[in-house]
Design an enzyme around this catalytic site. Structure first.
Site, short mmCIF file in Angstrom:
data_model
loop_
_atom_site.label_atom_id
_atom_site.label_comp_id
_atom_site.label_asym_id
_atom_site.label_seq_id
_atom_site.Cartn_x
_atom_site.Cartn_y
_atom_site.Cartn_z
N GLU A 27 -50.56 0.71 21.99
CA GLU A 27 -49.49 0.68 20.99
C GLU A 27 -48.12 0.58 21.65
OE1 GLU A 27 -48.51 0.19 18.20
OE2 GLU A 27 -49.62 1.13 16.58
N ASP A 28 -47.16 0.07 20.92
CA ASP A 28 -45.79 0.04 21.45
C ASP A 28 -45.06 1.35 21.16
OD1 ASP A 28 -45.97 -0.70 18.79
OD2 ASP A 28 -44.19 -1.94 18.81
N ARG B 33 -37.82 -9.04 19.18
CA ARG B 33 -39.04 -8.70 19.93
C ARG B 33 -39.01 -9.28 21.34
NH1 ARG B 33 -42.91 -6.78 16.14
NH2 ARG B 33 -42.89 -7.79 14.11
N PHE C 257 -32.89 3.88 16.35
CA PHE C 257 -33.61 2.66 15.98
C PHE C 257 -33.61 1.69 17.15
CE2 PHE C 257 -34.80 -1.23 14.01
CZ PHE C 257 -35.80 -0.82 13.15
N ASP D 248 -44.40 6.76 15.88
CA ASP D 248 -43.23 7.25 15.16
C ASP D 248 -43.72 8.40 14.26
OD1 ASP D 248 -40.77 7.31 13.91
OD2 ASP D 248 -40.66 5.18 13.52
#
Ligand code: PRP
Length: 189
Positions: free
Chosen positions: A107-108, A173, A160, A111
């Site tokens: 996963e990146d 991205r 963010f 959260d």
């Protein structure tokens, strides 16, 4: 939701939180750790698109044991561009069985943890021999469900972030670093 204005890849970023060099060193470290932990075995890397694409591409090349790869794409129902709703929909499922395989989810970012919470339960139901989690980023301030991260790159503050796979409105991205987006970019909708 998509941003109305055209993104400016240089000026929309307030600061570089994690440089491309730091990311690459960490990926090398994680690849070495995975290779030693799974020594003598092979591992199936399951990447969760789209955000984890650059991390997956770099991590798999930093692993020196045999790997298989598979790709899933999920999206949360509803919510907004910056907030997850917690309901997960599978847009692309696994291509091959993971029955009896050692599986590592790539996963990146984690959260709220809702996406992985769903995925872990979903993948456990497919009978892998083992199931672990590797995430480049962890944002614990926003966690709603407990997730045990086996391999972690960086813990980040509640800002963010975009770049190295992470998007805002499907853009940014392709930045090679993790950057903090200027608030006016996502409040100017
Ligand atoms: C991001 C990220 C995780 C998820 C984490 O994906 O790649 O899958 O959100 O958030 P959570 O812990 O709050 O569930 P996103 O839905 O933005 O899709 P993308 O990877 O295609 O950008």
């Amino acid at each position: 939701m998509t941003a109305l204005r055209e993104p400016d890849l240089v000026n929309d970023v307030a600061e570089i939180l994690i440089s491309a060099d730091r990311i690459q060193s960490k990926v090398a470290e994680l690849g070495a750790l995975v290779s030693s932990d799974y020594a003598g075995r092979s591992v199936t890397l399951v990447s969760v698109l789209k955000g984890s694409l650059p991390f997956m591409a770099d991590l798999m090349r930093a692993i020196t044991i045999p790997v298989r790869i598979d790709l899933m794409e999920v999206s949360s129902y509803g919510g907004t561009a910056t907030e997850s709703s917690g309901l997960v929909r599978i847009l692309k499922d696994l291509s091959s069985s993971i029955d009896g395989k050692d599986v590592l989810i790539v996963e990146d970012i984690i959260d709220t943890g809702l996406t992985l919470n769903y995925l872990v339960r979903y993948l456990r139901g497919k009978n892998p021999t083992s199931l672990r989690i590797c995430s480049l980023l962890d944002k614990p301030a926003r966690r709603l469900v407990e997730i045990r991260i086996d391999y972690l790159g960086f813990t980040i503050p509640d800002q963010f972030v975009v770049g190295y796979g992470l998007d805002y409105g499907e853009h940014y991205r392709n930045l090679p670093f993790i950057g903090v987006l200027k608030p006016e970019v996502y409040t100017a909708l």
